[in-house]
Design a protein around this motif. Structure first.
Motif, PDB file in Angstrom:
ATOM      1  N   GLN A 407      46.466  51.142  46.342  1.00  0.00           N
ATOM      2  CA  GLN A 407      47.678  50.518  45.817  1.00  0.00           C
ATOM      3  C   GLN A 407      47.876  49.118  46.398  1.00  0.00           C
ATOM      4  OE1 GLN A 407      49.601  52.123  43.443  1.00  0.00           O
ATOM      5  NE2 GLN A 407      50.514  50.098  43.215  1.00  0.00           N
ATOM      6  N   SER A 408      47.647  48.979  47.710  1.00  0.00           N
ATOM      7  CA  SER A 408      47.794  47.653  48.318  1.00  0.00           C
ATOM      8  C   SER A 408      46.739  46.684  47.795  1.00  0.00           C
ATOM      9  CB  SER A 408      47.689  47.775  49.834  1.00  0.00           C
ATOM     10  OG  SER A 408      46.395  48.232  50.205  1.00  0.00           O
ATOM     11  N   VAL A 409      45.519  47.171  47.581  1.00  0.00           N
ATOM     12  CA  VAL A 409      44.456  46.311  47.040  1.00  0.00           C
ATOM     13  C   VAL A 409      44.813  45.836  45.648  1.00  0.00           C
ATOM     14  CG1 VAL A 409      42.072  46.289  46.236  1.00  0.00           C
ATOM     15  CG2 VAL A 409      42.614  47.243  48.478  1.00  0.00           C
ATOM     16  N   LEU A 410      45.318  46.732  44.829  1.00  0.00           N
ATOM     17  CA  LEU A 410      45.675  46.361  43.455  1.00  0.00           C
ATOM     18  C   LEU A 410      46.857  45.397  43.428  1.00  0.00           C
ATOM     19  CD1 LEU A 410      45.229  49.796  41.636  1.00  0.00           C
ATOM     20  CD2 LEU A 410      43.761  47.793  41.478  1.00  0.00           C
ATOM     21  N   ASN A 411      47.784  45.556  44.361  1.00  0.00           N
ATOM     22  CA  ASN A 411      48.893  44.599  44.443  1.00  0.00           C
ATOM     23  C   ASN A 411      48.386  43.204  44.796  1.00  0.00           C
ATOM     24  OD1 ASN A 411      50.772  46.580  43.831  1.00  0.00           O
ATOM     25  ND2 ASN A 411      51.134  47.109  45.975  1.00  0.00           N
ATOM     26  N   LYS A 412      47.459  43.134  45.768  1.00  0.00           N
ATOM     27  CA  LYS A 412      46.868  41.834  46.097  1.00  0.00           C
ATOM     28  C   LYS A 412      46.087  41.268  44.915  1.00  0.00           C
ATOM     29  CE  LYS A 412      46.340  42.910  51.022  1.00  0.00           C
ATOM     30  NZ  LYS A 412      45.351  43.132  52.119  1.00  0.00           N
ATOM     31  N   ALA A 413      45.400  42.157  44.206  1.00  0.00           N
ATOM     32  CA  ALA A 413      44.609  41.700  43.052  1.00  0.00           C
ATOM     33  C   ALA A 413      45.512  41.132  41.965  1.00  0.00           C
ATOM     34  CB  ALA A 413      43.783  42.865  42.492  1.00  0.00           C
ATOM     35  N   ARG A 414      46.667  41.753  41.727  1.00  0.00           N
ATOM     36  CA  ARG A 414      47.589  41.231  40.714  1.00  0.00           C
ATOM     37  C   ARG A 414      48.113  39.852  41.093  1.00  0.00           C
ATOM     38  NH1 ARG A 414      49.654  46.530  40.464  1.00  0.00           N
ATOM     39  NH2 ARG A 414      51.449  45.931  41.732  1.00  0.00           N
ATOM     40  N   LYS A 415      48.335  39.647  42.399  1.00  0.00           N
ATOM     41  CA  LYS A 415      48.785  38.324  42.825  1.00  0.00           C
ATOM     42  C   LYS A 415      47.668  37.290  42.695  1.00  0.00           C
ATOM     43  CE  LYS A 415      52.145  40.201  46.135  1.00  0.00           C
ATOM     44  NZ  LYS A 415      52.507  40.321  47.571  1.00  0.00           N
ATOM     45  N   ALA A 416      46.429  37.724  42.966  1.00  0.00           N
ATOM     46  CA  ALA A 416      45.310  36.782  42.886  1.00  0.00           C
ATOM     47  C   ALA A 416      44.938  36.477  41.445  1.00  0.00           C
ATOM     48  CB  ALA A 416      44.098  37.348  43.632  1.00  0.00           C
ATOM     49  N   ILE A 417      45.011  37.514  40.578  1.00  0.00           N
ATOM     50  CA  ILE A 417      44.634  37.331  39.164  1.00  0.00           C
ATOM     51  C   ILE A 417      45.793  37.831  38.308  1.00  0.00           C
ATOM     52  CG2 ILE A 417      42.773  37.637  37.481  1.00  0.00           C
ATOM     53  CD1 ILE A 417      41.056  38.760  39.731  1.00  0.00           C
ATOM     54  N   PRO A 418      46.810  37.035  38.108  1.00  0.00           N
ATOM     55  CA  PRO A 418      47.964  37.517  37.318  1.00  0.00           C
ATOM     56  C   PRO A 418      47.680  37.629  35.832  1.00  0.00           C
ATOM     57  CG  PRO A 418      48.253  35.211  37.902  1.00  0.00           C
ATOM     58  CD  PRO A 418      47.006  35.661  38.595  1.00  0.00           C
ATOM     59  N   THR A 419      46.521  37.167  35.358  1.00  0.00           N
ATOM     60  CA  THR A 419      46.203  37.206  33.926  1.00  0.00           C
ATOM     61  C   THR A 419      45.247  38.340  33.563  1.00  0.00           C
ATOM     62  OG1 THR A 419      44.364  35.664  34.273  1.00  0.00           O
ATOM     63  CG2 THR A 419      46.516  34.730  33.687  1.00  0.00           C
ATOM     64  N   SER A 420      45.016  39.278  34.475  1.00  0.00           N
ATOM     65  CA  SER A 420      44.074  40.367  34.222  1.00  0.00           C
ATOM     66  C   SER A 420      44.818  41.634  33.819  1.00  0.00           C
ATOM     67  CB  SER A 420      43.223  40.631  35.469  1.00  0.00           C
ATOM     68  OG  SER A 420      42.426  41.779  35.277  1.00  0.00           O
ATOM     69  N   HIS A 421      44.532  42.115  32.611  1.00  0.00           N
ATOM     70  CA  HIS A 421      45.136  43.380  32.166  1.00  0.00           C
ATOM     71  C   HIS A 421      44.423  44.582  32.782  1.00  0.00           C
ATOM     72  CE1 HIS A 421      41.676  42.914  29.492  1.00  0.00           C
ATOM     73  NE2 HIS A 421      41.729  44.221  29.303  1.00  0.00           N
ATOM     74  N   GLU A 422      43.140  44.412  33.176  1.00  0.00           N
ATOM     75  CA  GLU A 422      42.407  45.541  33.744  1.00  0.00           C
ATOM     76  C   GLU A 422      43.057  46.043  35.030  1.00  0.00           C
ATOM     77  OE1 GLU A 422      40.991  42.664  32.944  1.00  0.00           O
ATOM     78  OE2 GLU A 422      39.107  42.944  31.825  1.00  0.00           O
ATOM     79  N   ILE A 423      43.605  45.136  35.834  1.00  0.00           N
ATOM     80  CA  ILE A 423      44.209  45.560  37.104  1.00  0.00           C
ATOM     81  C   ILE A 423      45.481  46.358  36.850  1.00  0.00           C
ATOM     82  CG2 ILE A 423      45.251  44.693  39.225  1.00  0.00           C
ATOM     83  CD1 ILE A 423      43.333  42.333  39.064  1.00  0.00           C
ATOM     84  N   TRP A 424      46.272  45.935  35.864  1.00  0.00           N
ATOM     85  CA  TRP A 424      47.478  46.702  35.527  1.00  0.00           C
ATOM     86  C   TRP A 424      47.103  48.103  35.026  1.00  0.00           C
ATOM     87  CZ3 TRP A 424      52.317  45.314  36.717  1.00  0.00           C
ATOM     88  CH2 TRP A 424      52.592  43.964  36.983  1.00  0.00           C
ATOM     89  N   ILE A 425      46.126  48.170  34.152  1.00  0.00           N
ATOM     90  CA  ILE A 425      45.715  49.483  33.636  1.00  0.00           C
ATOM     91  C   ILE A 425      45.120  50.339  34.747  1.00  0.00           C
ATOM     92  CG2 ILE A 425      44.150  50.628  32.009  1.00  0.00           C
ATOM     93  CD1 ILE A 425      44.480  48.239  30.148  1.00  0.00           C
ATOM     94  N   ALA A 426      44.376  49.714  35.673  1.00  0.00           N
ATOM     95  CA  ALA A 426      43.838  50.472  36.809  1.00  0.00           C
ATOM     96  C   ALA A 426      44.963  51.021  37.680  1.00  0.00           C
ATOM     97  CB  ALA A 426      42.913  49.570  37.631  1.00  0.00           C
ATOM     98  N   THR A 427      46.028  50.279  37.800  1.00  0.00           N
ATOM     99  CA  THR A 427      47.187  50.782  38.550  1.00  0.00           C
ATOM    100  C   THR A 427      47.774  52.019  37.882  1.00  0.00           C
ATOM    101  OG1 THR A 427      47.667  48.513  39.238  1.00  0.00           O
ATOM    102  CG2 THR A 427      49.415  50.136  39.496  1.00  0.00           C
ATOM    103  N   ALA A 428      47.908  51.974  36.562  1.00  0.00           N
ATOM    104  CA  ALA A 428      48.418  53.145  35.842  1.00  0.00           C
ATOM    105  C   ALA A 428      47.471  54.325  35.986  1.00  0.00           C
ATOM    106  CB  ALA A 428      48.605  52.787  34.364  1.00  0.00           C
ATOM    107  N   HIS A 429      46.165  54.079  35.921  1.00  0.00           N
ATOM    108  CA  HIS A 429      45.191  55.160  36.109  1.00  0.00           C
ATOM    109  C   HIS A 429      45.307  55.762  37.506  1.00  0.00           C
ATOM    110  CE1 HIS A 429      42.304  53.636  32.716  1.00  0.00           C
ATOM    111  NE2 HIS A 429      43.413  54.172  32.259  1.00  0.00           N
ATOM    112  N   LEU A 430      45.537  54.909  38.493  1.00  0.00           N
ATOM    113  CA  LEU A 430      45.672  55.408  39.859  1.00  0.00           C
ATOM    114  C   LEU A 430      46.883  56.326  39.983  1.00  0.00           C
ATOM    115  CD1 LEU A 430      44.826  55.317  42.848  1.00  0.00           C
ATOM    116  CD2 LEU A 430      46.289  53.304  43.105  1.00  0.00           C
ATOM    117  N   ILE A 431      48.005  55.941  39.380  1.00  0.00           N
ATOM    118  CA  ILE A 431      49.203  56.783  39.442  1.00  0.00           C
ATOM    119  C   ILE A 431      48.949  58.120  38.747  1.00  0.00           C
ATOM    120  CG2 ILE A 431      51.603  56.948  38.717  1.00  0.00           C
ATOM    121  CD1 ILE A 431      51.710  53.858  38.890  1.00  0.00           C
TER     122      ILE A 431
END
Length: 913
Positions: A407-431
């Motif tokens: 979860q912390s890695v994905l939060n950092k990834a969203r801040k680093a790449i705010p235009t990536s939909h894959e990271i948002w979907i990966a967050t939903a998959h993780l939940i």
């Protein structure tokens, strides 16, 4: 005297020029005679010559000392020192030529070394390969012989031929007709040929030859390994003269190319490939090495050189390539692939990362070969620091840790790449993955709400950063989540994006199209999510509820199906189909009481619905509650009062054996519904069962007057006449029926059957020909025509029938039966399968074709194959057929299953193809 003559005389009197030669203008050659010269005399003086030259306009001769050699110290350069000056100039020019020659000499020597290498260079790779030769292979090398093919000098000395040879040659052509003394003595005085010894010698010679072929020495003989021998033969290239000529031509072309343009990398590669194809690996390696020298910045040349060389040499080549092209990822990866040791491969990849730290592919390869999760996590942590824009590296790092770490890695990834939909979907998959791992302790509703919020936030953030992700792309991501068994994420994606760029008037057709497309791809979770959203927007559309019910049935989830039916009847209480489907679902699950309760609610919502009344009657009758079923029918006749309910009441009494009560109900029903043809049919059949032919005839006649277009009534009326031995009357009835219905295939088929039953085969054939003219595309009639042909012409008739009928299922069934009759088992099975598939595509529920297939499997198939046919027939649920329908509607068969009816029809057909 005229002026012209006067001028001419003056010209003739003038002296000739000094250089004049008579006749020179006409091609003559000038000459001088002794008379012209005269006696010897002194030549003209210098003054005379100068005067003559001046008179002729010639320039005087120059001073001979004007062009004197400047190196002489006389004249112009007298008293100077030009020799030393020019000596310095010559020395400077010589030094310049010498330095230029020394600068060009290494390239010239290198070019000469490349074009004409030394023998030791040509065999350098072979010498290196000698280190791998074993002692046994050294010992098996053959001795060096005389391979010069020189003629051996023959001795010229002559000897006297002995008399024994002369006598032997004389007797060669002679024939002996008697045995010698030694031959007559046999074992005592001579030798007899031993054939056993000759056979052993032959075997020994053969074994020696085989040993020579296999490379065995005299000390150790081994046999030939056939597999290795054939593998060696595959290596041998057998080239025809044409192929050799093509190779030579290609070699010349590429040789010219690399010489004219040595910086063109593809030319060197092609030239090396030609030599490789010709089997000259040494020449190919030499060419590609030259290519590496001329094109050191070409990645393809280095890779091709590594491919053509052995493993150890390829490593050296790739090391040189890495020095020349430090930022080539392919070269480093190829070098890593050459390493067989994992540690060596790691070293190569880490050196590559030192040279190219921003290569995502190198980081992935480095992480993939790591066996320790902690080491891989450290590498990925460093990788995302160097390449923070790589989504794949962030996602890989998130997978290697715990859920909190991910979860912390994905939060950092969203801040680093705010235009990536894959990271948002990966967050939903993780939940959702965490919820799946802890199923039972987490409320799925809350998890779904969290995932919905995550996806909605993703869509909003992407729009805020200007990412234009289309509706189709979001749907594709939802389908991917469906494949990954993430239904909550799939539903959240559908909810958040399904209405994007869709106008309100286009919503229903667009969403129904999406459902059909997903259903075709077997993405049922996504299709169900679209259907659920559609029902949320349009809850009062019965067709949408039917589509959703179809999806739930396909997914096979009982609880969700019942919940859907409950919602459907709540929004659409007047839709009978949902009440009936809900009650049937309860009934099939074994809960008859719940099915009755559903039907009671259906009665309250639809008091005059005949379908609900009939469903209730069927439920009670098949569960043995006959009195309740009869009471329901009585109440239905009062409340609904439809023709079908009256017919069902009469059929119910007929099935219970109360024929008189059934006739009374039919009389009342006919007074209410005089144009309902099935009432006349049932009345006539009951009278026929009771042996009342006149009453049965009158019932059918009354029905024909009321319903003249019903072909089944005409057929039943003709059969009654035929049963009463009145075939002429039966024919006349059918002719009258065909006048009213000229293109009814069933009437024509019945006419053909009457002629056959009467014994008139020729008449039946004539009627069938007329029938085919009236109904040229009838599958039933064409199938009949196939079997009424002689055996020799049935195949051609079947081919024409398929063409004329458009591959009708009954015709295909006839073809399958033809193969069955010829004992072509697999062909017949294929055609039966094709028959039922075509029938399903054409929505033709003919039970006879299933019965024929079961008959075939009974004779030639196994029990498993028979069960497959029965199961497929149960799913298809046929209701019609020339043999099927009478058996299915016969009294006593109303409670039988489809499998029982199928077996009964198969028994009736008799299994005779």
């Amino acid at each position: 005297m005229s002026l012209k003559e006067k001028t001419r005389l003056v010209f003739l009197s003038m002296p000739a020029p000094a250089s004049y030669v008579a006749g020179l203008g006409r091609g003559a050659s000038g000459f001088t005679t002794r008379s012209d010269i005269g006696p010897a005399r002194d030549g003209p003086s210098a003054e005379v010559i100068a005067e003559a030259q001046a008179r002729r306009g010639e320039e005087a001769e120059c001073d001979p000392e004007a062009f004197q050699d400047p190196e002489s110290e006389t004249g112009l350069f007298a008293g100077t020192r030009p020799t030393q000056f020019f000596a310095k100039v010559d020395a400077a020019m010589e030094n310049r030529r010498k330095s230029r020659k020394e600068a060009q000499e290494p390239e010239i020597r290198k070019k000469a070394r490349t074009e004409r290498p030394k023998i030791q260079v040509q065999f350098a790779d072979l010498k290196r390969g000698l280190s791998a030769v074993t002692d046994k292979e050294w010992e098996s090398l053959p001795e060096v012989g005389n391979l010069t093919k020189r003629r051996k000098t023959r001795e010229t000395r002559t000897y006297v031929v002995p008399d024994s040879i002369l006598v032997g040659d004389r007797n060669k052509l002679g024939h002996e007709s008697s045995l010698s003394t030694q031959q007559q003595l046999g074992d005592e005085g001579g030798d007899i040929t031993d054939f056993v010894e000759l056979g052993n010698a032959r075997d020994k010679v053969l074994s020696l030859k085989l040993d020579q072929v296999s490379g065995a020495t005299s000390e150790s003989s081994t046999s030939i390994n056939p597999k290795e021998y054939l593998t060696d033969l595959n290596v041998v290239l057998v080239k025809s003269e044409g192929k050799i000529g093509d190779i030579k031509k290609a070699r010349m072309l590429f040789d010219s190319m690399v010489k004219s343009n040595p910086k063109y990398a593809q030319g060197w590669i092609a030239a090396a490939c030609v030599e490789e194809h010709a089997g000259r690996m040494v020449a190919a390696r030499k060419l590609i090495n030259a290519g590496c020298q001329h094109c050191p910045q070409s990645e393809e040349v280095w890779l091709e050189a590594a491919r053509l060389h052995k493993n150890d040499d390829a490593k050296v080549i790739l090391a040189n390539a890495a020095r020349s092209i430090q930022h080539s990822v392919k070269i480093w990866l190829t070098a890593a692939d050459l390493e067989t040791n994992v540690n060596a491969k790691k070293r190569v990849l880490r050196k590559a990362l030192d040279s190219i730290p921003n290569s995502v592919r190198l980081w992935k390869e480095t992480v993939n070969i790591e066996t320790s999760a902690s080491d891989a996590r450290l590498l990925l942590t460093r990788a995302v620091e160097i390449i923070p824009q790589s989504v794949d590296l962030w996602l890989a790092l998130a997978k290697l840790g715990s859920s909190d770490h991910a979860q912390s890695v994905l939060n950092k990834a969203r801040k680093a790449i705010p235009t990536s939909h894959e990271i948002w979907i990966a967050t939903a998959h993780l939940i959702e993955h965490e919820a799946q791992q802890t199923s039972g302790s987490v409320d799925p509703t809350k998890v779904g709400e969290t995932i919905d919020k995550t996806i909605l936030a993703a869509v909003g953030e992407l729009r805020k950063h200007g990412v234009l992700f289309s509706r189709d792309q979001w749907i594709a991501e939802a389908e991917k989540s469906n494949e990954l068994c993430m239904p909550l994420t799939c539903e959240a994606l559908i909810k958040a994006t399904i209405s994007m760029d869709v106008e309100p008037e286009d919503q229903i057709p667009t969403w129904l199209g999406d459902i059909d497309a997903m259903q075709a791809k077997k993405r049922l979770t996504a299709a169900r999510a679209v259907a659920a959203y559609t029902l949320k927007v349009f809850p009062n559309r019965a067709d949408l509820w039917e589509k959703a019910a179809e999806l739930e049935t396909a997914m096979g989830e009982s609880s969700s199906t019942e919940a859907l039916f409950e919602k459907a009847v709540g929004y659409c209480p007047k839709a009978e189909v949902f009440w009936l489907m809900w009650a049937k679902k309860k009934w099939l699950d074994g809960n008859v009481l719940a099915a009755r309760q559903v039907l009671e609610q259906a009665f309250n919502a639809n008091p005059e619905s005949e379908n609900i009344w009939l469903a209730a009657v069927k439920l009670e009758a098949e569960n043995g509650e006959l009195a309740a079923a009869r009471a329901l029918l009585s109440r239905a006749r009062d409340v609904a009062n439809t023709s079908r309910i009256w017919m069902r009441a009469a059929v119910f009494e007929r099935q219970q054996g109360r024929l008189e009560d059934a006739l009374q109900l039919l009389d009342t029903a006919l007074s209410k519904f005089p144009e309902f043809s099935k009432l006349y049919m049932i009345q006539g059949q009951i009278n026929d069962t009771l042996g009342r032919l006149p009453a049965s005839r009158s019932s059918f006649n009354a029905g024909l007057k009321a319903c003249p277009k019903d072909s089944t009534l005409w057929i039943l009326a003709s059969r009654i006449e035929e049963k009463d031995n009145k075939s002429i009357k039966a024919r006349s009835l059918l002719e009258k029926a065909r006048l009213l219905n000229p293109t009814d295939e069933m009437l024509w088929a019945e006419a053909v059957d009457i002629e056959e039953r009467s014994g008139g085969a020729a008449s039946a054939k004539s009627v069938l020909a007329r029938a085919l003219q009236a109904c040229p595309t009838s599958g039933h009639l064409w199938a009949m025509s196939v079997w009424r042909e002689p055996r020799q012409t049935r195949k051609s008739r079947a081919a024409g029938a398929m063409t004329k009928s458009g591959n009708h299922p009954l015709v295909l069934c006839a073809v399958a039966r033809l193969f069955w009759s010829e004992r072509k088992i697999e062909k017949a099975r294929e055609w039966f399968l094709r028959t039922v598939q075509t029938a399903a595509e054409d929505n033709l529920d003919v039970g006879d074709i299933w019965a024929w297939w079961l008959c075939f499997e009974r004779e030639y198939g196994t029990k498993a194959q028979q069960q497959e046919v029965i199961a497929a027939c149960t799913i298809a649920a046929p209701r019609h057929g020339e043999v099927w329908q009478p058996i299915a509607k016969a009294p006593g068969n109303e409670s039988k299953t489809l499998a029982d009816i199928l077996n009964l029809v198969c028994d009736a057909l008799g299994g005779n193809c």
